[in-house]
Design a protein around this motif. Structure first.
Motif, PDB file in Angstrom:
ATOM      1  N   ASN A  47      29.224  39.109  66.605  1.00 43.56           N
ATOM      2  CA  ASN A  47      27.864  38.094  67.173  1.00 43.56           C
ATOM      3  C   ASN A  47      26.775  38.960  67.273  1.00 43.56           C
ATOM      4  O   ASN A  47      25.766  38.146  67.369  1.00 43.56           O
ATOM      5  N   ALA A  51      27.259  35.594  61.808  1.00 38.94           N
ATOM      6  CA  ALA A  51      27.993  34.387  62.717  1.00 38.94           C
ATOM      7  C   ALA A  51      29.639  34.879  62.410  1.00 38.94           C
ATOM      8  O   ALA A  51      29.321  35.430  61.064  1.00 38.94           O
ATOM      9  N   LEU A 138      34.270  28.111  63.477  1.00 41.28           N
ATOM     10  CA  LEU A 138      32.942  29.146  63.972  1.00 41.28           C
ATOM     11  C   LEU A 138      32.259  29.188  64.832  1.00 41.28           C
ATOM     12  O   LEU A 138      32.448  28.656  65.659  1.00 41.28           O
ATOM     13  N   TYR A 139      31.653  30.546  64.972  1.00 46.59           N
ATOM     14  CA  TYR A 139      30.794  30.528  66.263  1.00 46.59           C
ATOM     15  C   TYR A 139      29.886  31.609  65.807  1.00 46.59           C
ATOM     16  O   TYR A 139      29.040  31.886  65.009  1.00 46.59           O
ATOM     17  N   GLY A 140      28.633  31.193  66.319  1.00 49.69           N
ATOM     18  CA  GLY A 140      27.309  31.128  65.879  1.00 49.69           C
ATOM     19  C   GLY A 140      27.166  32.328  66.328  1.00 49.69           C
ATOM     20  O   GLY A 140      27.221  33.332  67.170  1.00 49.69           O
ATOM     21  N   LYS A 141      25.590  32.924  65.377  1.00 48.57           N
ATOM     22  CA  LYS A 141      25.385  33.716  65.024  1.00 48.57           C
ATOM     23  C   LYS A 141      24.705  34.700  65.836  1.00 48.57           C
ATOM     24  O   LYS A 141      25.059  35.334  66.923  1.00 48.57           O
ATOM     25  N   VAL A 147      30.111  26.971  67.878  1.00 47.90           N
ATOM     26  CA  VAL A 147      29.850  25.492  67.070  1.00 47.90           C
ATOM     27  C   VAL A 147      30.524  24.769  66.506  1.00 47.90           C
ATOM     28  O   VAL A 147      29.888  23.530  66.182  1.00 47.90           O
ATOM     29  N   ALA A 166      26.289  27.543  62.389  1.00 45.23           N
ATOM     30  CA  ALA A 166      26.502  29.375  63.100  1.00 45.23           C
ATOM     31  C   ALA A 166      25.491  30.255  62.589  1.00 45.23           C
ATOM     32  O   ALA A 166      25.096  30.903  63.551  1.00 45.23           O
ATOM     33  N   SER A 169      22.652  29.642  64.969  1.00 45.32           N
ATOM     34  CA  SER A 169      22.906  29.133  66.369  1.00 45.32           C
ATOM     35  C   SER A 169      22.498  30.822  67.257  1.00 45.32           C
ATOM     36  O   SER A 169      23.965  31.492  66.651  1.00 45.32           O
TER      37      SER A 169
END
Length: 169
Positions: A47, A51, A138-141, A147, A166, A169
Motif C-alpha cells: 500500500n 492499490a 481490493l485495498y486502497g492505494k 474499498v 482502490a 483511495s
C-alpha cells in the motif's frame, strides 16, 4: 586473428547459453505457500505504492477460470498503480496443476497457494467472506483499507470500477 575471433565466438556462445539457461529458469512460475497472516503483511507493504487486489480462486472452480484472463489483462493494464495477487485455494498437492494453469494464463508474477486450515484462512482474510470462490478484495492505494470485495464471478465493469476506486483511495 581468425583464431582469436574463434575464441571470442566460443566465449560469446557460452555466454548466450548461460543467459538462455538463466531465462528458462526464471520463467518458472513462482508459487509460494501462504497463510492469511502473510497476506496481510503483503497488503500493508504494497500500500505504500499501489492499490492491491487479491483474487482467491481454484482450478476446479468454473467461474474462477472464466474471469481469470480478464483479471490478468487488467492487472497488466493498471500495473503502475495496482498489484494483483492470485491466491489458489487448491490443495497443496495440486501445486503443479496450479502452476501449469498460471503459466497457461500468462501469469508471470508471484502467486500463492493457501497453506492454512480453511476456516482460519478465511477468517484471517475477511470476516465477510463465506469461503466461496472466486473471492476478490481490493485495498486502497493510500488508505490501505478495504474499498470493495465480492464473492462470485463479476463482469469487467465491476472490476474496473473497484480498481479505480482502490487507486483513488
Amino acid at each position: 586473428r581468425l583464431h582469436c575471433l574463434n575464441i571470442n565466438i566460443n566465449k560469446i556462445q557460452r555466454l548466450l547459453l548461460f543467459c538462455l539457461l538463466v531465462l528458462i529458469s526464471c520463467s518458472k512460475i513462482e508459487l509460494q505457500n501462504i497463510t492469511s497472516e502473510d497476506i496481510q503483511k503483503i497488503v500493508r507493504s504494497e500500500n505504500i505504492h499501489h492499490a492491491v487486489m487479491l483474487n482467491f480462486w481454484a482450478t476446479w472452480c468454473k467461474p474462477c477460470v472464466s474471469e481469470f484472463p480478464m483479471i490478468v489483462d487488467m492487472g497488466r493494464e493498471y500495473e503502475n498503480n495496482l498489484s494483483v495477487y492470485f491466491i489458489s485455494v487448491d490443495w497443496l498437492d495440486e501445486k503443479n496443476k496450479v502452476r501449469s494453469f498460471l503459466k497457461n494464463q500468462g501469469v508471470d508474477w508471484q502467486s500463492f497457494i493457501k497453506n492454512e486450515n480453511d476456516q482460519k484462512f478465511i477468517n484471517g482474510i475477511s470476516q465477510e467472506w463465506t469461503g466461496a470462490v472466486p473471492f476478490t478484495i481490493l485495498y486502497g492505494k493510500s488508505s490501505g483499507k478495504v474499498v470493495d470485495f465480492w464473492e462470485g464471478e463479476q463482469p469487467e465493469t465491476r472490476f474496473r470500477s473497484a480498481i479505480i476506486k482502490a487507486i483513488n483511495s
